[in-house]
Design a protein around this motif. Structure first.
Motif, PDB file in Angstrom:
ATOM      1  N   GLN A 142      -4.552   7.663  -5.835  1.00  0.00           N
ATOM      2  CA  GLN A 142      -3.490   6.695  -5.539  1.00  0.00           C
ATOM      3  C   GLN A 142      -4.017   5.658  -4.565  1.00  0.00           C
ATOM      4  OE1 GLN A 142       0.318   8.363  -4.623  1.00  0.00           O
ATOM      5  NE2 GLN A 142       1.067   6.527  -3.630  1.00  0.00           N
ATOM      6  N   TYR A 143      -3.661   4.400  -4.803  1.00  0.00           N
ATOM      7  CA  TYR A 143      -4.198   3.324  -3.979  1.00  0.00           C
ATOM      8  C   TYR A 143      -3.130   2.570  -3.203  1.00  0.00           C
ATOM      9  CZ  TYR A 143      -8.344   4.092  -6.834  1.00  0.00           C
ATOM     10  OH  TYR A 143      -9.419   4.670  -7.471  1.00  0.00           O
ATOM     11  N   ALA A 144      -1.901   2.468  -3.717  1.00  0.00           N
ATOM     12  CA  ALA A 144      -0.841   1.685  -3.067  1.00  0.00           C
ATOM     13  C   ALA A 144       0.247   2.610  -2.538  1.00  0.00           C
ATOM     14  CB  ALA A 144      -0.246   0.684  -4.051  1.00  0.00           C
ATOM     15  N   TYR A 145       0.714   2.310  -1.305  1.00  0.00           N
ATOM     16  CA  TYR A 145       1.736   3.115  -0.644  1.00  0.00           C
ATOM     17  C   TYR A 145       2.748   2.189   0.033  1.00  0.00           C
ATOM     18  CZ  TYR A 145      -2.013   6.589  -1.035  1.00  0.00           C
ATOM     19  OH  TYR A 145      -3.015   7.405  -1.501  1.00  0.00           O
ATOM     20  N   PRO A 146       3.992   2.624   0.140  1.00  0.00           N
ATOM     21  CA  PRO A 146       4.983   1.792   0.850  1.00  0.00           C
ATOM     22  C   PRO A 146       4.740   1.803   2.352  1.00  0.00           C
ATOM     23  CG  PRO A 146       5.940   3.914   0.263  1.00  0.00           C
ATOM     24  CD  PRO A 146       4.570   3.874  -0.377  1.00  0.00           C
ATOM     25  N   ASP A 147       5.104   0.733   3.006  1.00  0.00           N
ATOM     26  CA  ASP A 147       5.028   0.649   4.464  1.00  0.00           C
ATOM     27  C   ASP A 147       6.179  -0.242   4.930  1.00  0.00           C
ATOM     28  OD1 ASP A 147       4.323   0.778   7.078  1.00  0.00           O
ATOM     29  OD2 ASP A 147       2.412  -0.259   6.888  1.00  0.00           O
TER      30      ASP A 147
END
Length: 217
Positions: A142-147
């Motif tokens: 996984q490369y994208a995460y919420p912030d």
């Protein structure tokens, strides 16, 4: 600064020595400015030595950098880019290298009772195999995460409602494992690696009842 750890049992003695160094620079946030920036560099050199029937020796080199940069607009608006990474290199008993790199563009707004920090974190983890001659290979799928962080001052100084949705990858270095468990062993191969937190949601209330009492629920 210096950090040391010594231990002994019926089978062997153990001596862990580490030296840490860091350097930081940051823009002056106390004055109105149209541009903000900051950076911190970190480095650790560590050795772990076991004396027993068969001596064991591990060398760890850790390097990291965290930085942010971005323009500030009127009325409390700003766009900030956080970026950085860390590398961990091991030799002697273990021979491999791991690294994590990230970038987080986010929009920040402070207006009235509202605070909004909305962004997306992009992580990339690279690891080499136990054979130091091999090329790096991807260590995370996984490369994208919420912030995202939002808060509202329902009652100024008395009640603040906040929520956050975050995620990302964490490197479990040998140093971080030892910080949590002084009895950890360099032979614990499975503890050195990365943890992936896909989504972490948070909701709470915090504030101050008086000068001496505060709460966070």
């Amino acid at each position: 600064n210096y950090y040391g750890l010594a231990g002994k049992n019926n089978e062997r003695t153990r001596c862990y020595d580490a030296l840490d160094a860091s350097l930081a620079v940051m823009s002056n946030t106390d004055i109105e400015t149209s541009f903000v920036y900051g950076a911190e560099l970190r480095y650790r050199f560590a050795e772990d030595k076991y004396r027993s029937a068969s001596d064991l020796y591990l060398v760890e080199n850790l390097a990291g950098v965290d930085a942010f940069v971005g323009p500030v607009f009127k009325n409390g608006h700003k766009v900030v880019f956080d970026f950085g990474g860390e590398m961990a290199s091991y030799r002697s008993f273990r021979n491999f290298t791991a690294g994590k790199f990230y970038v987080t563009p986010h929009y920040v707004l402070r207006k009235g009772r509202w605070f909004v920090d909305a962004g997306v974190r992009v992580d990339m983890v690279l690891t080499s195999s136990r054979n130091p001659g091999n090329m790096f290979s991807a260590g995370s799928q996984q490369y994208a995460y919420p912030d995202v962080k939002i808060s509202f001052a329902a009652i100024r100084d008395a009640m603040n409602i906040y929520t956050a949705v975050t995620g990302g990858t964490k490197m479990n270095t040998y140093a971080s494992v030892l910080a949590d468990d002084h009895y950890a062993d360099m032979t614990y191969d499975h503890v050195i690696g990365t943890d992936v937190e896909r989504v972490c949601a948070e909701l709470g209330f915090k504030g101050r009842i008086s000068r001496r009492f505060s709460y966070d629920l």
